[in-house]
Write a protein that holds these residues in place. Structure first.
Motif, PDB file in Angstrom:
ATOM      1  N   LEU A   6       6.441  82.601  71.603  1.00 52.24           N
ATOM      2  CA  LEU A   6       6.698  82.068  72.942  1.00 52.24           C
ATOM      3  C   LEU A   6       5.809  80.885  73.270  1.00 52.24           C
ATOM      4  N   ASN A  15      -2.350  83.813  79.741  1.00 57.82           N
ATOM      5  CA  ASN A  15      -1.822  84.792  80.691  1.00 57.82           C
ATOM      6  C   ASN A  15      -0.674  84.270  81.543  1.00 57.82           C
ATOM      7  N   ILE A  19       6.946  86.382  80.054  1.00 55.90           N
ATOM      8  CA  ILE A  19       8.001  87.056  79.298  1.00 55.90           C
ATOM      9  C   ILE A  19       7.456  87.430  77.915  1.00 55.90           C
ATOM     10  N   ASP A  20       8.057  88.449  77.320  1.00 48.83           N
ATOM     11  CA  ASP A  20       7.573  88.943  76.024  1.00 48.83           C
ATOM     12  C   ASP A  20       8.361  88.425  74.833  1.00 48.83           C
ATOM     13  N   GLN A  21       9.662  88.169  75.037  1.00 46.51           N
ATOM     14  CA  GLN A  21      10.489  87.917  73.859  1.00 46.51           C
ATOM     15  C   GLN A  21      11.801  87.236  74.246  1.00 46.51           C
ATOM     16  N   THR A  32      16.246  87.093  77.646  1.00 43.91           N
ATOM     17  CA  THR A  32      14.832  87.372  77.375  1.00 43.91           C
ATOM     18  C   THR A  32      14.483  88.751  77.909  1.00 43.91           C
ATOM     19  N   ARG A  33      13.292  89.213  77.569  1.00 46.50           N
ATOM     20  CA  ARG A  33      12.857  90.522  78.058  1.00 46.50           C
ATOM     21  C   ARG A  33      11.350  90.558  78.218  1.00 46.50           C
ATOM     22  N   LEU A  34      10.901  91.519  79.007  1.00 52.72           N
ATOM     23  CA  LEU A  34       9.485  91.807  79.133  1.00 52.72           C
ATOM     24  C   LEU A  34       9.315  93.240  79.563  1.00 52.72           C
ATOM     25  N   THR A  35       8.152  93.790  79.275  1.00 52.88           N
ATOM     26  CA  THR A  35       7.760  95.094  79.774  1.00 52.88           C
ATOM     27  C   THR A  35       6.635  94.869  80.767  1.00 52.88           C
ATOM     28  N   ARG A  37       3.380  95.336  82.440  1.00 52.09           N
ATOM     29  CA  ARG A  37       2.093  95.929  82.050  1.00 52.09           C
ATOM     30  C   ARG A  37       1.063  95.634  83.136  1.00 52.09           C
ATOM     31  N   GLU A 100      11.141  98.015  81.622  1.00 55.12           N
ATOM     32  CA  GLU A 100      11.595  96.963  80.719  1.00 55.12           C
ATOM     33  C   GLU A 100      12.637  96.147  81.474  1.00 55.12           C
TER      34      GLU A 100
END
Length: 151
Positions: A6, A15, A19-21, A32-35, A37, A100
């Protein structure tokens, strides 16, 4: 799933990459996706993310779309601006820790001057948010990064 880091797709650092992916993209859209945290820059005391951060998540998805398009063509990733949003709607006040989230951004307009409009949807367990983002990627991004002396 896209294997490009990314940090090579977004003009963000550390930071600020939320987004994660990138799951998939094509000429018109990106997924796209993210969890969620705890401990990030925008997290609430309970670790959740406020719903308004959904606009930034959508904007980063659009930025990742532009980065993927550039990488695929062998071009450098360019600076872009979120000009505004229309009608951001979300059915929750926050995104709980562990959720998610997936983001789908669909290009509805893009012109040769760098102006674009994207229809965005963010979903998760019991979560649905939508917005239309107006974005701008200047042809001469260096003009926006140089501080000029006062006249």
């Amino acid at each position: 799933m896209i294997d490009w880091p990314l940090a090579e797709l977004l003009p963000h650092a550390g930071n600020m990459i939320l987004i994660d992916q990138v799951l998939a993209f094509d000429e018109e859209q990106i997924h796209t996706r993210l969890t969620v945290r705890p401990g990030g820059l925008f997290n609430r005391a309970d670790g959740s993310l406020p719903a308004w951060i959904g606009v930034e998540l959508m904007a980063q998805s659009v930025a990742a779309y532009a980065g993927c398009q550039a990488r695929e063509k062998g071009n450098p990733v360019k600076l872009g601006f979120l000009l505004g949003t229309r009608k951001f709607e979300c059915n929750v006040e926050h995104f709980p820790v562990g959720s998610e989230l997936t983001i789908h951004s669909l290009r509805s307009l893009e012109d040769a001057n760098g102006m674009g409009v994207f229809e965005c949807h963010l979903t998760g367990p019991g979560i649905h948010a939508t917005a239309r983002l107006n974005v701008y990627s200047p042809p001469n991004e260096g003009d926006y990064l140089v501080e000029r002396a006062p006249s």
